[in-house]
Design an enzyme around this catalytic site. Structure first.
Site, PDB file in Angstrom:
ATOM      1  N   ARG A 132      19.453 105.055  39.467  1.00 14.16           N
ATOM      2  CA  ARG A 132      20.067 106.230  39.194  1.00 14.16           C
ATOM      3  C   ARG A 132      20.014 106.735  40.791  1.00 14.16           C
ATOM      4  O   ARG A 132      18.866 106.988  41.198  1.00 14.16           O
ATOM      5  CB  ARG A 132      19.248 107.092  38.355  1.00 14.16           C
ATOM      6  CG  ARG A 132      19.992 108.311  37.688  1.00 14.16           C
ATOM      7  CD  ARG A 132      19.438 109.322  36.913  1.00 14.16           C
ATOM      8  NE  ARG A 132      18.266 109.717  37.569  1.00 14.16           N
ATOM      9  CZ  ARG A 132      17.105 110.175  37.335  1.00 14.16           C
ATOM     10  NH1 ARG A 132      16.719 109.440  36.002  1.00 14.16           N
ATOM     11  NH2 ARG A 132      16.027 110.561  37.740  1.00 14.16           N
ATOM     12  N   GLU A 154      17.671 111.439  46.068  1.00 11.54           N
ATOM     13  CA  GLU A 154      16.730 110.080  46.166  1.00 11.54           C
ATOM     14  C   GLU A 154      17.678 109.112  45.380  1.00 11.54           C
ATOM     15  O   GLU A 154      18.549 109.384  44.744  1.00 11.54           O
ATOM     16  CB  GLU A 154      15.578 110.264  45.503  1.00 11.54           C
ATOM     17  CG  GLU A 154      15.363 110.780  44.020  1.00 11.54           C
ATOM     18  CD  GLU A 154      14.180 111.097  43.581  1.00 11.54           C
ATOM     19  OE1 GLU A 154      13.219 110.930  44.517  1.00 11.54           O
ATOM     20  OE2 GLU A 154      13.964 111.202  42.410  1.00 11.54           O
ATOM     21  N   ASN A 156      16.574 105.899  42.794  1.00 14.54           N
ATOM     22  CA  ASN A 156      15.675 105.569  41.970  1.00 14.54           C
ATOM     23  C   ASN A 156      15.776 103.991  41.529  1.00 14.54           C
ATOM     24  O   ASN A 156      17.078 103.696  41.097  1.00 14.54           O
ATOM     25  CB  ASN A 156      15.544 106.409  40.570  1.00 14.54           C
ATOM     26  CG  ASN A 156      15.249 107.706  40.844  1.00 14.54           C
ATOM     27  OD1 ASN A 156      14.258 108.326  41.059  1.00 14.54           O
ATOM     28  ND2 ASN A 156      16.371 108.568  40.971  1.00 14.54           N
ATOM     29  N   SER A 161      15.058 107.313  34.017  1.00 13.65           N
ATOM     30  CA  SER A 161      15.228 108.009  32.648  1.00 13.65           C
ATOM     31  C   SER A 161      16.295 108.836  32.326  1.00 13.65           C
ATOM     32  O   SER A 161      17.035 109.049  33.105  1.00 13.65           O
ATOM     33  CB  SER A 161      13.911 108.514  32.320  1.00 13.65           C
ATOM     34  OG  SER A 161      13.696 109.745  33.235  1.00 13.65           O
ATOM     35  N   LYS A 329      10.783 106.195  49.594  1.00  6.60           N
ATOM     36  CA  LYS A 329      11.381 107.256  50.405  1.00  6.60           C
ATOM     37  C   LYS A 329      11.722 106.624  51.984  1.00  6.60           C
ATOM     38  O   LYS A 329      12.539 107.211  52.532  1.00  6.60           O
ATOM     39  CB  LYS A 329      10.750 108.643  50.398  1.00  6.60           C
ATOM     40  CG  LYS A 329      10.448 108.960  48.978  1.00  6.60           C
ATOM     41  CD  LYS A 329      11.649 109.319  48.169  1.00  6.60           C
ATOM     42  CE  LYS A 329      11.666 109.863  46.747  1.00  6.60           C
ATOM     43  NZ  LYS A 329      10.951 108.853  45.868  1.00  6.60           N
ATOM     44  N   LYS A 403       8.286 114.674  51.812  1.00  5.90           N
ATOM     45  CA  LYS A 403       8.463 113.621  50.513  1.00  5.90           C
ATOM     46  C   LYS A 403       7.518 112.679  50.697  1.00  5.90           C
ATOM     47  O   LYS A 403       7.388 111.734  51.573  1.00  5.90           O
ATOM     48  CB  LYS A 403       9.620 113.146  50.563  1.00  5.90           C
ATOM     49  CG  LYS A 403      10.791 114.256  49.781  1.00  5.90           C
ATOM     50  CD  LYS A 403      12.056 113.671  49.177  1.00  5.90           C
ATOM     51  CE  LYS A 403      12.750 114.416  48.587  1.00  5.90           C
ATOM     52  NZ  LYS A 403      14.001 113.798  47.981  1.00  5.90           N
ATOM     53  N   GLU A 407       7.582 108.177  42.818  1.00  6.26           N
ATOM     54  CA  GLU A 407       8.581 108.471  41.772  1.00  6.26           C
ATOM     55  C   GLU A 407       7.959 109.458  40.804  1.00  6.26           C
ATOM     56  O   GLU A 407       6.683 109.530  40.703  1.00  6.26           O
ATOM     57  CB  GLU A 407       9.039 107.151  41.221  1.00  6.26           C
ATOM     58  CG  GLU A 407       9.685 106.309  42.159  1.00  6.26           C
ATOM     59  CD  GLU A 407      10.848 106.690  42.689  1.00  6.26           C
ATOM     60  OE1 GLU A 407      11.642 107.513  42.162  1.00  6.26           O
ATOM     61  OE2 GLU A 407      11.239 106.253  43.744  1.00  6.26           O
ATOM     62  N   GLY A 408       8.994 110.057  40.017  1.00  5.76           N
ATOM     63  CA  GLY A 408       8.188 110.841  38.984  1.00  5.76           C
ATOM     64  C   GLY A 408       8.223 112.297  38.948  1.00  5.76           C
ATOM     65  O   GLY A 408       8.188 113.082  37.956  1.00  5.76           O
ATOM     66  N   ARG A 499      20.649 117.249  35.008  1.00  5.19           N
ATOM     67  CA  ARG A 499      19.514 118.249  34.799  1.00  5.19           C
ATOM     68  C   ARG A 499      19.929 119.615  35.410  1.00  5.19           C
ATOM     69  O   ARG A 499      19.896 119.626  36.706  1.00  5.19           O
ATOM     70  CB  ARG A 499      18.281 117.603  35.329  1.00  5.19           C
ATOM     71  CG  ARG A 499      18.014 116.297  34.367  1.00  5.19           C
ATOM     72  CD  ARG A 499      16.724 115.447  35.175  1.00  5.19           C
ATOM     73  NE  ARG A 499      17.147 114.711  36.215  1.00  5.19           N
ATOM     74  CZ  ARG A 499      16.712 114.194  37.231  1.00  5.19           C
ATOM     75  NH1 ARG A 499      15.428 113.979  37.242  1.00  5.19           N
ATOM     76  NH2 ARG A 499      16.976 113.547  38.386  1.00  5.19           N
TER      77      ARG A 499
END
Length: 523
Positions: A132, A154, A156, A161, A329, A403, A407-408, A499
């Site tokens: 993603r 970023e 992923n 998800s 990253k 950064k 992740e998350g 989102r």
């Protein structure tokens, strides 16, 4: 000047209440849900008995159609780029040798992978990526009237998800439009062409099925490796149901601890799971990780040992350890350096992933298309660029985000918090003489400035009252890449996620109620 309309259109309290009621019942009826936060001191129950609607927006959020089309159109280029990175061991080693001394998690992942990679190249050369790529609209410094541009937040490569819930959000907004016409408060809200046709659930499940089929045993299963107490279980379960319904592929979901208890590797490196309730063993064709991306998933060396056991098997991994490393990253920052992206895409010595990304198949325009989506990225090492970045971060922190290789969400340092955080790291370095500065575990990224003046009505998970918020929306584009060995390569875009969160929050987080799952209204 933003091309986006003033939003949302005026709705009476009665109209808002009706929309909230219809959205909530639609969400609950269609699995657009999360498990509720358990009471303090309790855990998520083993057998769920209650659900809540996922955080959602009552209306889709305006998004420029050209930017949406651009983000989808370049996903295959991103798939090709990161697939190639994961095959380029020398490139990854060159990056990780600087990250590992200051990041224990990345060091463990890299060292464990190095110890077995010659073995797994023979055992299972096929890799599956469910990716993603996340973007924000950026308009700072644009000429008056110029359209907002997408800039990448970023990329992923593990546990991307909300593919299932995103499709359900798109379907919910289309339902509300067809059912209520949104009370005719805005013509675009009852124009079918303004709503996206999003099939992220179906497309991601199809990608998993393609990975499964590449293994070659229809009697095997897909292993979902999940976190204990997962509240976002319905997003994952929807993929399992889709796999079985559409592709006749069975799944098993287990935590690392359960895999260690029930799994074993035979002499041919086939991974088997004991299934005591059925009195049989199940062969694993594909390992799909919805865990394993955070240090919290590895409480001891036992979890790392289990990860390695799975990696050594003939099962296809989604992602492989190499593909997870490619999502760091620091990789994103190094690719942005002059000439690195071009060499990775166009260099004849780079690995050929086989799906329109071999030598001569990509051109300078493709590299330029990717670079167009990037914002400023700097190292924080002792190089000239790194020294410049530290100075910029301390003198103009309002322009940047710091950064780590995580992740998350919830791990970044923003704006005014950067100088004292860098000072704290420098102070800690005094107790580590001769070691690399801890700031080298981070990259510095120029902040993206989303359009202002866009609002929406958001409903937190489990609550029924909408709140009007000044919002920022982050667009994610999913991708599927299957490559390596003798497999027929797959490379495609696989739907989108929007989102939306209140502007006051830097971090996202759907499960904790900061962000809502939304869908774009193309304008």
């Amino acid at each position: 000047m933003s091309p986006l309309p003033a939003w949302p259109p005026a709705l009476s309290e009665a109209q808002q209440a009706d929309l909230a009621h219809q959205a909530a019942t639609y969400a609950l009826a269609n699995g657009f849900t999360l498990l509720p936060v358990p009471p303090k001191g309790e855990h998520v129950p083993a057998i769920p008995t209650q659900v809540i609607a996922a955080p959602l927006s009552l209306l889709p959020t305006p998004f420029p159609r050209p930017a949406y089309v651009q983000a989808k159109s370049i996903q295959r280029l991103y798939n090709a780029l990161y697939a190639r990175v994961a095959l380029d061991w020398e490139f990854l080693d060159g990056i990780m040798q600087y990250v590992a001394p200051v990041d224990d998690f990345q060091a463990e992942l890299w060292n464990r992978w190095k110890a077995i990679r010659d073995e797994i190249k023979v055992t299972q050369p096929v890799q599956l990526g469910i990716f993603r790529s996340d973007y924000l609209l950026h308009e700072q410094g644009n000429a008056v009237g110029e359209k907002s541009r997408i800039k990448q937040v970023e990329f992923n490569t593990i546990a991307a998800s909300f593919g299932a819930l995103s499709q359900k959000a798109s379907e919910m907004h289309r339902y509300l439009s067809e059912q209520t016409n949104y009370y005719h408060v805005n013509p675009q809200l009852h124009n079918p062409n303004s709503f996206v046709d999003n099939h992220s659930l179906e497309d991601i499940a199809a990608g998993l099925a393609e990975g499964f089929n590449a293994y070659g045993n229809s009697d095997a299963v897909v292993l979902f490796v999940v976190q204990e107490g997962e509240r976002n279980v319905f997003d994952q379960r929807a993929l399992e149901y889709q796999l079985l319904k559409r592709h006749r592929v069975k799944s098993v979901r287990l935590t690392f601890a359960q895999v260690a208890q029930r799994g074993q590797l035979d002499d041919d490196k086939v991974f088997w799971l004991d299934c005591p309730l059925r009195g049989e063993q199940l062969e694993v064709a594909l390992v799909y990780y919805r865990a394993a991306y955070t240090p919290a998933d590895y409480m001891s060396s036992a979890e790392w040992d289990t990860r390695v056991l799975l990696e050594r098997s003939t099962a296809i991994k989604c992602p492989s350890m190499a593909l997870q490393l490619a999502g760091a990253k620091k990789v994103q920052q190094v690719l942005a350096e002059p000439g690195v992206l071009e060499d990775m895409l166009l260099g004849n010595a780079r690995p050929d992933v086989g799906f329109g990304a071999g030598p001569g198949s990509l051109g300078a325009r493709d590299a330029a298309a990717l670079r167009e989506t990037w914002t400023g990225l700097w190292p924080l090492d002792s190089s000239e660029e790194g020294t410049k970045a530290v100075q910029l971060a301390n003198e103009h922190p309002e322009r940047f985000v710091l950064k780590p290789q995580r992740e998350g969400g919830g791990n970044n340092i923003y704006r005014g918090d950067i100088p004292p955080y860098l000072a704290k790291l420098e102070e800690e370095d005094k107790s580590r003489p001769g070691e690399a500065p801890r700031r080298e575990a981070y990259i510095l990224m120029e902040l993206i400035e989303p359009p202002k003046g866009v609002h929406n009505l958001l409903v937190r998970g489990g609550e029924g009252t909408p709140r009007l918020a000044d919002v920022v929306s982050e667009l994610g584009v999913y991708g599927v890449a299957l490559y390596g060995g003798k497999v027929t390569p797959v490379n495609r875009e696989a739907g989108t996620l929007l989102r939306t969160k209140g502007r006051e929050s830097d971090e996202g987080g759907v499960a904790i109620g900061i962000s809502s799952i939304d869908s774009p209204l193309l304008v």
